[in-house]
Design a protein around this motif. Structure first.
Motif, PDB file in Angstrom:
ATOM      1  N   GLU A  32       0.831  -1.203   0.000  1.00 26.28           N
ATOM      2  CA  GLU A  32       0.000   0.000   0.000  1.00 26.28           C
ATOM      3  C   GLU A  32       0.867   1.255   0.000  1.00 26.28           C
ATOM      4  O   GLU A  32       0.544   2.246  -0.671  1.00 26.28           O
ATOM      5  N   LEU A  33       1.978   1.223   0.726  1.00 29.37           N
ATOM      6  CA  LEU A  33       2.886   2.368   0.742  1.00 29.37           C
ATOM      7  C   LEU A  33       3.498   2.603  -0.633  1.00 29.37           C
ATOM      8  O   LEU A  33       3.609   3.741  -1.093  1.00 29.37           O
ATOM      9  N   ARG A  34       3.884   1.524  -1.301  1.00 27.64           N
ATOM     10  CA  ARG A  34       4.455   1.654  -2.651  1.00 27.64           C
ATOM     11  C   ARG A  34       3.418   2.220  -3.624  1.00 27.64           C
ATOM     12  O   ARG A  34       3.737   3.075  -4.458  1.00 27.64           O
ATOM     13  N   LYS A  35       2.176   1.755  -3.522  1.00 25.98           N
ATOM     14  CA  LYS A  35       1.116   2.253  -4.397  1.00 25.98           C
ATOM     15  C   LYS A  35       0.844   3.731  -4.122  1.00 25.98           C
ATOM     16  O   LYS A  35       0.669   4.526  -5.055  1.00 25.98           O
ATOM     17  N   TYR A  36       0.831   4.104  -2.838  1.00 25.03           N
ATOM     18  CA  TYR A  36       0.615   5.498  -2.458  1.00 25.03           C
ATOM     19  C   TYR A  36       1.740   6.377  -3.011  1.00 25.03           C
ATOM     20  O   TYR A  36       1.487   7.468  -3.533  1.00 25.03           O
TER      21      TYR A  36
ATOM     22  N   ASP B  96       9.412   8.128  -6.431  1.00 28.24           N
ATOM     23  CA  ASP B  96      10.100   6.910  -6.839  1.00 28.24           C
ATOM     24  C   ASP B  96      10.706   6.219  -5.617  1.00 28.24           C
ATOM     25  O   ASP B  96      11.525   6.806  -4.912  1.00 28.24           O
ATOM     26  N   ILE B  97      10.286   4.984  -5.372  1.00 30.59           N
ATOM     27  CA  ILE B  97      10.850   4.166  -4.298  1.00 30.59           C
ATOM     28  C   ILE B  97      11.735   3.116  -4.966  1.00 30.59           C
ATOM     29  O   ILE B  97      11.240   2.282  -5.731  1.00 30.59           O
ATOM     30  N   PRO B  98      13.044   3.137  -4.728  1.00 32.10           N
ATOM     31  CA  PRO B  98      13.936   2.156  -5.356  1.00 32.10           C
ATOM     32  C   PRO B  98      13.545   0.717  -4.974  1.00 32.10           C
ATOM     33  O   PRO B  98      13.034   0.464  -3.882  1.00 32.10           O
ATOM     34  N   ASP B  99      13.800  -0.210  -5.879  1.00 28.95           N
ATOM     35  CA  ASP B  99      13.450  -1.614  -5.650  1.00 28.95           C
ATOM     36  C   ASP B  99      14.222  -2.229  -4.486  1.00 28.95           C
ATOM     37  O   ASP B  99      13.740  -3.169  -3.860  1.00 28.95           O
ATOM     38  N   ASP B 100      15.429  -1.719  -4.204  1.00 30.12           N
ATOM     39  CA  ASP B 100      16.217  -2.294  -3.113  1.00 30.12           C
ATOM     40  C   ASP B 100      15.749  -1.829  -1.725  1.00 30.12           C
ATOM     41  O   ASP B 100      16.205  -2.345  -0.715  1.00 30.12           O
TER      42      ASP B 100
ATOM     43  N   LYS C  56      13.251  -2.205   0.921  1.00 23.00           N
ATOM     44  CA  LYS C  56      12.263  -3.239   1.231  1.00 23.00           C
ATOM     45  C   LYS C  56      11.552  -3.013   2.563  1.00 23.00           C
ATOM     46  O   LYS C  56      10.433  -3.461   2.747  1.00 23.00           O
ATOM     47  N   LYS C  57      12.217  -2.336   3.513  1.00 24.67           N
ATOM     48  CA  LYS C  57      11.646  -2.180   4.849  1.00 24.67           C
ATOM     49  C   LYS C  57      10.600  -1.070   4.885  1.00 24.67           C
ATOM     50  O   LYS C  57      10.752  -0.025   4.255  1.00 24.67           O
ATOM     51  N   LYS C  58       9.552  -1.340   5.638  1.00 28.45           N
ATOM     52  CA  LYS C  58       8.446  -0.400   5.773  1.00 28.45           C
ATOM     53  C   LYS C  58       8.930   0.946   6.323  1.00 28.45           C
ATOM     54  O   LYS C  58       8.556   1.997   5.819  1.00 28.45           O
ATOM     55  N   ALA C  59       9.783   0.909   7.335  1.00 28.90           N
ATOM     56  CA  ALA C  59      10.289   2.144   7.955  1.00 28.90           C
ATOM     57  C   ALA C  59      11.069   2.993   6.940  1.00 28.90           C
ATOM     58  O   ALA C  59      10.987   4.222   6.952  1.00 28.90           O
TER      59      ALA C  59
ATOM     60  N   ILE D  59       8.556   4.624   4.586  1.00 31.68           N
ATOM     61  CA  ILE D  59       7.882   5.730   5.275  1.00 31.68           C
ATOM     62  C   ILE D  59       8.783   6.952   5.359  1.00 31.68           C
ATOM     63  O   ILE D  59       8.353   8.075   5.129  1.00 31.68           O
ATOM     64  N   SER D  60      10.080   6.738   5.615  1.00 29.56           N
ATOM     65  CA  SER D  60      10.994   7.888   5.695  1.00 29.56           C
ATOM     66  C   SER D  60      11.134   8.583   4.346  1.00 29.56           C
ATOM     67  O   SER D  60      11.305   9.800   4.297  1.00 29.56           O
ATOM     68  N   LEU D  61      11.025   7.832   3.256  1.00 30.13           N
ATOM     69  CA  LEU D  61      11.070   8.451   1.934  1.00 30.13           C
ATOM     70  C   LEU D  61       9.793   9.236   1.626  1.00 30.13           C
ATOM     71  O   LEU D  61       9.827  10.228   0.901  1.00 30.13           O
ATOM     72  N   LEU D  62       8.680   8.799   2.182  1.00 31.59           N
ATOM     73  CA  LEU D  62       7.397   9.468   1.932  1.00 31.59           C
ATOM     74  C   LEU D  62       7.225  10.745   2.767  1.00 31.59           C
ATOM     75  O   LEU D  62       6.464  11.621   2.405  1.00 31.59           O
TER      76      LEU D  62
END
Length: 95
Positions: free
Chosen positions: A68-72, A79-83, A85-88, A91-94
């Motif tokens: 859901e975070l990736r879709k958001y 852009d969230i890099p593929d490497d 993987k962690k939720k935290a 979230i810090s990128l968002l």
């Protein structure tokens, strides 16, 4: 800080937040301490979720899954890099 918790036929009960104990004052007696009528700590407000009214709706990232975070992020063109993987980390990128 002492907060009124309930009133009974025999008197009034208060909660002492520092000493973590109840204090009972019999009916007709005045409490020998200051009583907080509407303490901030007793209100149902979470400071982390408190937000100024900017017309935007608050998003609780902690309640979302990684997918859901990736879709958001995709909806916001972030852009969230593929490497990552962690939720935290997502979230810090968002934020």
């Amino acid at each position: 800080m002492r907060v009124k918790t309930r009133t009974t036929a025999q008197g009034t009960e208060y909660w002492d937040t520092k000493e973590k104990r109840s204090i009972f004052v019999h009916l007709g007696d005045e409490p020998g301490f200051e009583v907080n009528a509407n303490p901030k700590s007793m209100l149902n407000v979470n400071e982390d979720e408190k937000k100024e009214d900017t017309g935007e709706t608050a998003v609780n990232f902690n309640m979302m899954t990684v997918q859901e975070l990736r879709k958001y992020a995709e909806e916001l063109c972030i852009d969230i890099p593929d490497d990552v993987k962690k939720k935290a980390d997502i979230i810090s990128l968002l934020q």
